[in-house]
Design an enzyme around this catalytic site. Structure first.
Site, short mmCIF file in Angstrom:
data_model
loop_
_atom_site.label_atom_id
_atom_site.label_comp_id
_atom_site.label_asym_id
_atom_site.label_seq_id
_atom_site.Cartn_x
_atom_site.Cartn_y
_atom_site.Cartn_z
N LYS A 1 0.87 -1.19 0.00
CA LYS A 1 0.00 0.00 0.00
C LYS A 1 0.90 1.23 0.00
O LYS A 1 1.98 1.21 0.63
CB LYS A 1 -0.87 -0.07 1.26
CG LYS A 1 -1.96 0.98 1.37
CD LYS A 1 -2.80 0.69 2.63
CE LYS A 1 -3.89 1.72 2.85
NZ LYS A 1 -4.73 1.40 4.03
N SER B 1 -9.51 1.40 3.03
CA SER B 1 -8.70 2.19 2.15
C SER B 1 -7.66 1.35 1.38
O SER B 1 -7.11 1.83 0.38
CB SER B 1 -7.96 3.27 2.94
OG SER B 1 -7.15 2.70 3.93
N SER C 1 -9.64 -0.95 7.24
CA SER C 1 -9.09 -0.81 5.88
C SER C 1 -8.40 -2.03 5.29
O SER C 1 -8.06 -2.01 4.10
CB SER C 1 -8.13 0.37 5.83
OG SER C 1 -8.85 1.54 5.69
N1 GLN Z 1 -12.90 3.48 6.51
C1 GLN Z 1 -12.33 3.92 7.75
C2 GLN Z 1 -12.06 5.39 7.73
O1 GLN Z 1 -12.31 6.00 6.73
C3 GLN Z 1 -11.10 3.12 8.07
C4 GLN Z 1 -9.88 3.61 7.43
C5 GLN Z 1 -8.68 2.76 7.73
O2 GLN Z 1 -8.77 1.72 8.36
N2 GLN Z 1 -7.54 3.26 7.32
O3 GLN Z 1 -11.64 5.96 8.70
#
Ligand code: GLN
Length: 472
Positions: free
Chosen positions: A75, A150, A174
């Site tokens: 990532k 994400s 994420s």
């Molecule tokens: N979808 C969650 C957020 O927008 C989790 C993001 C993540 O785990 N990096 O905060």
């Protein structure tokens, strides 16, 4: 299709395949799957050089690491010495990191080769990759849908078989949510099990690093390699808790609580079907499963969306337009100078979180929001502790729905609601895994297993068993 990581490593050791060919194959696959937009940048020259060196060392009979010659995708919030690290944000466009993430170092020490950096929601804020400042990744099963986020680029890359594995971050879901949307295995460890050194911080009290793989056993190998205490991250746990392949055992009996609160959130029929099927198959194997209520769980999403922006606003303050975002290539810096300040560089979602975070931390509102959210977080932690005195594991859906259509969420709140079943494990620092259960209308459905803190080896043992049972 890639063979399992163990088989691939064996084939490389035996000289049946060459690392250079695998790395070239990966680049070809990135090219072939370009329309899915999973990748931000590639590290072609360095990856091929490393592959050549590994092939030569293997040929001369050197004993190399457990992933010697195997390509992977990281990532784009993992700092890498090679290539760029952008976190999919314009603020960091063309940024070259001066040092490398511990997780990447550990994988490289075992001979793995980072070939590319994958797309994500900018700074990991989001659940669809639609918040990437560059482009949106497509779901491997339906290009009109999102891959989740994400870590959407990482998940889609693994699902498309571009690379044998990928690593990602999970701050509120994420890794697990995109794994569920892409039909792969996503593992989020206990908070502190994997070093966060060299990973761009989102919300430091819930940030974790984990694996995205095709199978649980591949995940175990990756987690075995990247977990453990690191002097560069003082929040890492003692290595006695690390994932250790030798401590993965057969789980025959376990008490598993079915999280009642997660059954109330308007689950898609297919998600309910996937969960019911898993529960039935586990019962058939003699596992004890019964519904359990965790009364504070419905508050987890609100707590997360107060605490997470608070930490985000603090962590993003370092991008002041002076210290980060510059590369060693001055022509590129000039080209991107428009983005080198907070006003132009941050996207809508980063700005939204900075504003919410600053608000909940400001004098007069601190008590009402930040402090209250911390109190409820403690309640959630304590409720989990109590539940884990009666049950070994918890089970529930990973996400209430299957992958949704691009541009279908009409407000940030609608997007946030997608995280309703993943954030609690982050708030309490618990290990959790998403496993693919079934395909419904050609879209994957996942389920989530959660364990108590530091029970990563136990959770992965169960996951291995569940994966096997689901195949039958
Ligand atoms: N979808 C969650 C957020 O927008 C989790 C993001 C993540 O785990 N990096 O905060």
């Amino acid at each position: 299709m890639w063979p399992s990581l163990k088989d691939l490593a064996k084939d490389l050791r035996n000289g049946q395949v060459k690392s250079v060919d695998l790395v070239n194959k990966t680049f070809q696959l990135i090219e072939d799957n370009k329309e899915y937009k999973t990748i931000i940048s590639v590290q072609k020259d360095s990856a091929l050089k490393k592959a050549q060196a590994i092939d030569e060392a293997l040929k001369s009979g050197h004993k190399l690491g457990r992933l010697a010659g195997i390509p992977f995708i990281a990532k784009d919030n993992f700092l890498t010495i090679e290539g760029y690290t952008t976190a999919a944000s314009n603020v960091l466009k063309n940024f070259r990191a001066p040092y490398q993430a511990t997780a990447i170092n550990l994988l490289e020490e075992e001979g793995a080769i980072c070939v590319a950096k994958s797309n994500m929601d900018a700074f990991a804020h989001g659940s669809s990759t639609e918040n990437s400042d560059f482009f949106t990744t497509s779901n491997p099963f339906d290009q009109e849908r999102v891959p989740g986020g994400s870590s959407g680029g990482s998940s889609a890359s693994v699902a498309l078989n571009i690379a044998p594995f990928s690593i990602g971050t999970d701050t509120g879901g994420s890794i697990r949510q995109p794994a569920s949307f892409c039909g792969i295995v996503g593992y989020k460890p206990t908070y502190g099990l994997v070093s966060r050194s060299g990973v761009i911080a989102m919300a430091s009290s819930t940030d974790t690093i984990g694996s995205l793989t095709k199978s649980v056993s591949d995940g175990i190998l990756i987690m075995d390699i990247i977990s453990g205490q690191d002097k560069l991250d003082s929040t890492t746990l003692d290595s006695q808790y690390k994932v250790d392949s030798k401590r993965i055992t057969k789980v025959k009996k376990a008490r598993i609580g079915i999280i009642k609160e997660y059954l109330d959130y308007g689950l898609d029929d297919s998600v309910r079907k996937g969960l019911d099927l898993t529960i039935q198959k586990l019962k058939d194997q003699g596992f004890l499963l019964e519904p359990v209520s965790i009364s504070s769980l419905p508050l987890a999403l609100a707590v997360y969306y107060v605490l997470c922006p608070a930490e985000v606003s603090s962590n993003l303050s370092r991008y002041d337009g002076l210290r980060y975002g510059y590369s060693d290539d001055q022509s590129k810096d000039l080209e991107d100078s428009y983005f080198k300040n907070r006003t132009n560089g941050f996207g809508k979602e980063a700005k939204r979180r900075i504003m919410i975070g600053t608000y909940v931390l400001s004098s007069g509102y601190y008590e009402a929001y930040y402090k209250k959210a911390q109190l409820v977080r403690t309640k959630i932690i304590n409720d989990f502790k109590e539940v884990f005195s009666k049950y070994d594991f918890l089970i529930g859906p990973t996400v209430p729905t299957v992958a949704f259509k691009k541009n279908s969420k009409n407000s940030p709140l609608e997007m946030y609601l997608n995280d309703i079943m993943t954030v609690a494990a982050n708030l309490a620092g618990l290990p959790a895994i998403s496993l693919p259960v079934l395909m419904n209308d050609n879209l994957p459905v996942g389920i989530q297993l959660i364990a108590n803190q530091k029970k990563d080896n136990e959770l992965l043992s169960l996951a291995l068993e569940v994966e096997e049972i689901l195949k039958s």
